[in-house]
Design a protein around this motif. Structure first.
Motif, PDB file in Angstrom:
ATOM      1  N   PRO A   1       1.021  -1.239  -0.066  1.00  0.00           N
ATOM      2  CA  PRO A   1      -0.091   0.102  -0.103  1.00  0.00           C
ATOM      3  C   PRO A   1       1.094   1.333   0.012  1.00  0.00           C
ATOM      4  CG  PRO A   1       0.087  -1.140   2.159  1.00  0.00           C
ATOM      5  CD  PRO A   1       0.889  -1.877   1.488  1.00  0.00           C
ATOM      6  N   PHE A   2       0.443   2.032  -0.988  1.00  0.00           N
ATOM      7  CA  PHE A   2       1.061   3.465  -1.027  1.00  0.00           C
ATOM      8  C   PHE A   2       0.163   4.585  -0.734  1.00  0.00           C
ATOM      9  CE2 PHE A   2       4.208   0.866  -3.669  1.00  0.00           C
ATOM     10  CZ  PHE A   2       5.324   1.230  -3.126  1.00  0.00           C
ATOM     11  N   ALA A   3       0.458   5.632   0.046  1.00  0.00           N
ATOM     12  CA  ALA A   3      -0.123   6.841   0.191  1.00  0.00           C
ATOM     13  C   ALA A   3       0.129   7.692  -0.623  1.00  0.00           C
ATOM     14  CB  ALA A   3      -0.210   7.166   1.456  1.00  0.00           C
ATOM     15  N   SER A   4      -0.770   8.399  -1.460  1.00  0.00           N
ATOM     16  CA  SER A   4      -0.431   9.561  -2.213  1.00  0.00           C
ATOM     17  C   SER A   4      -0.279  10.887  -1.424  1.00  0.00           C
ATOM     18  CB  SER A   4      -1.711   9.679  -3.186  1.00  0.00           C
ATOM     19  OG  SER A   4      -1.682  11.097  -3.938  1.00  0.00           O
ATOM     20  N   ASP A   5       0.673  11.228  -1.464  1.00  0.00           N
ATOM     21  CA  ASP A   5       1.022  12.517  -0.668  1.00  0.00           C
ATOM     22  C   ASP A   5       1.602  13.535  -1.482  1.00  0.00           C
ATOM     23  OD1 ASP A   5       1.977  14.425   1.530  1.00  0.00           O
ATOM     24  OD2 ASP A   5       2.287  12.799   2.936  1.00  0.00           O
ATOM     25  N   MET A   6       1.149  14.603  -1.361  1.00  0.00           N
ATOM     26  CA  MET A   6       1.869  15.736  -2.115  1.00  0.00           C
ATOM     27  C   MET A   6       3.169  16.552  -1.420  1.00  0.00           C
ATOM     28  SD  MET A   6      -0.102  16.573  -4.793  1.00  0.00           S
ATOM     29  CE  MET A   6      -0.310  14.645  -4.961  1.00  0.00           C
ATOM     30  N   LYS A   7       3.452  16.167  -0.280  1.00  0.00           N
ATOM     31  CA  LYS A   7       4.434  16.668   0.559  1.00  0.00           C
ATOM     32  C   LYS A   7       5.706  15.673   0.744  1.00  0.00           C
ATOM     33  CE  LYS A   7       1.208  19.388   3.126  1.00  0.00           C
ATOM     34  NZ  LYS A   7       0.740  19.720   4.690  1.00  0.00           N
ATOM     35  N   GLY A   8       5.759  14.434   0.150  1.00  0.00           N
ATOM     36  CA  GLY A   8       6.972  13.733   0.467  1.00  0.00           C
ATOM     37  C   GLY A   8       6.789  12.384  -0.298  1.00  0.00           C
ATOM     38  N   GLY A   9       8.070  11.502   0.203  1.00  0.00           N
ATOM     39  CA  GLY A   9       7.849   9.996  -0.680  1.00  0.00           C
ATOM     40  C   GLY A   9       8.726  10.106  -1.986  1.00  0.00           C
ATOM     41  N   LYS A  10       8.325   9.363  -2.884  1.00  0.00           N
ATOM     42  CA  LYS A  10       8.898   9.307  -4.031  1.00  0.00           C
ATOM     43  C   LYS A  10       7.971   9.874  -5.211  1.00  0.00           C
ATOM     44  CE  LYS A  10      12.462   5.281  -4.224  1.00  0.00           C
ATOM     45  NZ  LYS A  10      12.525   4.030  -4.845  1.00  0.00           N
ATOM     46  N   SER A  11       8.579  10.180  -6.195  1.00  0.00           N
ATOM     47  CA  SER A  11       7.638  10.577  -7.347  1.00  0.00           C
ATOM     48  C   SER A  11       7.133   9.580  -7.890  1.00  0.00           C
ATOM     49  CB  SER A  11       8.710  11.268  -8.459  1.00  0.00           C
ATOM     50  OG  SER A  11       7.993  11.195  -9.720  1.00  0.00           O
TER      51      SER A  11
ATOM     52  N   PRO B   1       2.400  -5.668  -7.505  1.00  0.00           N
ATOM     53  CA  PRO B   1       0.887  -5.582  -6.961  1.00  0.00           C
ATOM     54  C   PRO B   1       1.095  -4.308  -6.008  1.00  0.00           C
ATOM     55  CG  PRO B   1       1.886  -7.748  -6.679  1.00  0.00           C
ATOM     56  CD  PRO B   1       2.882  -7.169  -7.319  1.00  0.00           C
ATOM     57  N   VAL B   2       0.122  -3.424  -6.214  1.00  0.00           N
ATOM     58  CA  VAL B   2       0.209  -2.118  -5.268  1.00  0.00           C
ATOM     59  C   VAL B   2      -1.491  -1.775  -4.866  1.00  0.00           C
ATOM     60  CG1 VAL B   2       2.310  -1.201  -5.968  1.00  0.00           C
ATOM     61  CG2 VAL B   2       0.210  -0.718  -7.199  1.00  0.00           C
ATOM     62  N   ALA B   3      -1.235  -1.100  -3.999  1.00  0.00           N
ATOM     63  CA  ALA B   3      -2.775  -0.438  -3.597  1.00  0.00           C
ATOM     64  C   ALA B   3      -2.522   0.986  -3.143  1.00  0.00           C
ATOM     65  CB  ALA B   3      -3.207  -0.856  -2.088  1.00  0.00           C
ATOM     66  N   ILE B   4      -3.133   2.071  -3.912  1.00  0.00           N
ATOM     67  CA  ILE B   4      -2.881   3.325  -3.963  1.00  0.00           C
ATOM     68  C   ILE B   4      -3.830   4.050  -3.127  1.00  0.00           C
ATOM     69  CG2 ILE B   4      -2.665   5.541  -5.355  1.00  0.00           C
ATOM     70  CD1 ILE B   4      -1.682   3.685  -7.573  1.00  0.00           C
ATOM     71  N   ILE B   5      -3.533   4.525  -1.926  1.00  0.00           N
ATOM     72  CA  ILE B   5      -4.305   5.265  -1.088  1.00  0.00           C
ATOM     73  C   ILE B   5      -4.444   6.931  -1.527  1.00  0.00           C
ATOM     74  CG2 ILE B   5      -4.854   5.886   1.226  1.00  0.00           C
ATOM     75  CD1 ILE B   5      -3.122   3.799   2.065  1.00  0.00           C
ATOM     76  N   ILE B   6      -5.852   7.137  -1.883  1.00  0.00           N
ATOM     77  CA  ILE B   6      -6.025   8.426  -2.231  1.00  0.00           C
ATOM     78  C   ILE B   6      -7.012   9.201  -0.913  1.00  0.00           C
ATOM     79  CG2 ILE B   6      -7.169   9.922  -3.955  1.00  0.00           C
ATOM     80  CD1 ILE B   6      -4.929   8.360  -5.223  1.00  0.00           C
ATOM     81  N   GLY B   7      -6.532  10.338  -0.620  1.00  0.00           N
ATOM     82  CA  GLY B   7      -7.428  11.140   0.407  1.00  0.00           C
ATOM     83  C   GLY B   7      -8.015  12.323  -0.160  1.00  0.00           C
ATOM     84  N   SER B   8      -8.862  13.034   0.621  1.00  0.00           N
ATOM     85  CA  SER B   8      -9.472  14.240   0.118  1.00  0.00           C
ATOM     86  C   SER B   8      -8.571  15.379  -0.111  1.00  0.00           C
ATOM     87  CB  SER B   8     -10.462  14.621   1.014  1.00  0.00           C
ATOM     88  OG  SER B   8     -10.038  15.227   2.211  1.00  0.00           O
ATOM     89  N   GLU B   9      -8.659  16.080  -1.128  1.00  0.00           N
ATOM     90  CA  GLU B   9      -7.574  17.103  -1.507  1.00  0.00           C
ATOM     91  C   GLU B   9      -7.688  18.086  -0.232  1.00  0.00           C
ATOM     92  OE1 GLU B   9     -10.271  19.565  -4.871  1.00  0.00           O
ATOM     93  OE2 GLU B   9     -10.562  17.294  -4.765  1.00  0.00           O
TER      94      GLU B   9
END
Length: 260
Positions: free
Chosen positions: A186-196, A205-213
């Motif tokens: 599982p990867f979290a989508s985060d505008m502030k950090g992590g990898k491009s 196999p991945v899970a992408i976590i999308i939060g509210s803007e």
């Protein structure tokens, strides 16, 4: 022909369109438009009944005949009554009441989407539609998401409800999913950090976590994530629409898996 707004079928449709509790307790929801109606019949989704207005196109007339042949009630109503019951400003002339019937989850999903607090129905429906186009294997709806069977989500989804498995889950159930599928990262989508997203390997196999803007991801999602990925943006840009971000991330996984 049904002419009274007090008719039981009219009242049932109005409740299903406006009341989340009615949809949840009954297990039925409403689809509007000939294309979605045809697809539901083709996929043998249970249809309780249909309402339509005249004049009929050849396509709608053939669909009504197919319903009647299958033993499904189809009632005509006047255009003004359709306008009063429909969720759209310009009704498409036909609606059906269909069973909320989850699709089976494949044994080894490799691209999973986890939606965390996606409140806006239009965004949620757009994500559903894009996920179907990207051949996502499963959508997990964490607490705080809009009702996937609300009319705006169904309309924005453009038939995705009939193509892609999804589940409304609490975080304990989501944790259990990853216990059963430990190979999915599982990867979290985060505008502030992590990898491009261009640097992260999304072929596995991945899970992408999308939060509210507005709020990002919650603590439970942060705890679940094994890493973070971000979408590179122009300097000074703070956020991106959740549905757009989800589409970019999903199709980057598609691109990587295509080897292009």
């Amino acid at each position: 022909m049904i002419t009274s707004i007090q008719n039981s079928k009219i009242q049932r449709v109005k409740k299903l369109l406006t009341e989340k509790k009615e949809r949840q307790e009954s297990g039925w929801y409403v689809m509007e438009g000939i294309r979605l109606s045809e697809e539901a019949l083709q996929k043998e989704i249970p249809i309780q009944f249909a309402l339509y207005t005249s004049p009929l196109t050849n396509r709608t007339e053939n669909f009504i005949k197919a319903l009647q042949k299958a033993g499904i009630e189809a009632e005509e109503i006047p255009p003004q009554l359709m306008r009063s019951v429909s969720d759209t400003t310009t009704p498409q002339g036909i609606l059906i009441v269909v069973k909320a019937q989850p699709l089976p989850i494949q044994p080894d999903p490799s691209l999973v989407l986890i939606l965390d607090g996606i409140h806006d129905p239009g965004n949620l429906g757009t994500i559903f539609r894009t996920a179907a186009a990207a051949a996502v294997d499963l959508i997990l709806l964490a607490p705080g998401c809009a009702d996937p069977y609300s009319p705006k989500v169904v309309r924005s989804g453009m038939g995705a409800h009939l193509k892609i498995p999804f589940s409304q889950s609490d975080w304990r159930e989501i944790d259990d999913f990853f216990q059963i599928h430990p190979n999915i990262i599982p990867f979290a989508s985060d505008m502030k950090g992590g990898k491009s997203l261009w640097e992260e390997d999304l072929r596995r196999p991945v899970a992408i976590i999308i939060g509210s803007e507005a709020e990002g991801i919650c603590k439970e999602a942060e705890r679940l994530a094994k890493g973070k990925i971000f979408i590179p943006m122009s300097p000074g840009t703070e956020s991106m629409n959740a549905a757009v971000a989800a589409g970019i991330l999903m199709f980057e996984a598609v691109r990587q898996r295509s080897g292009k």
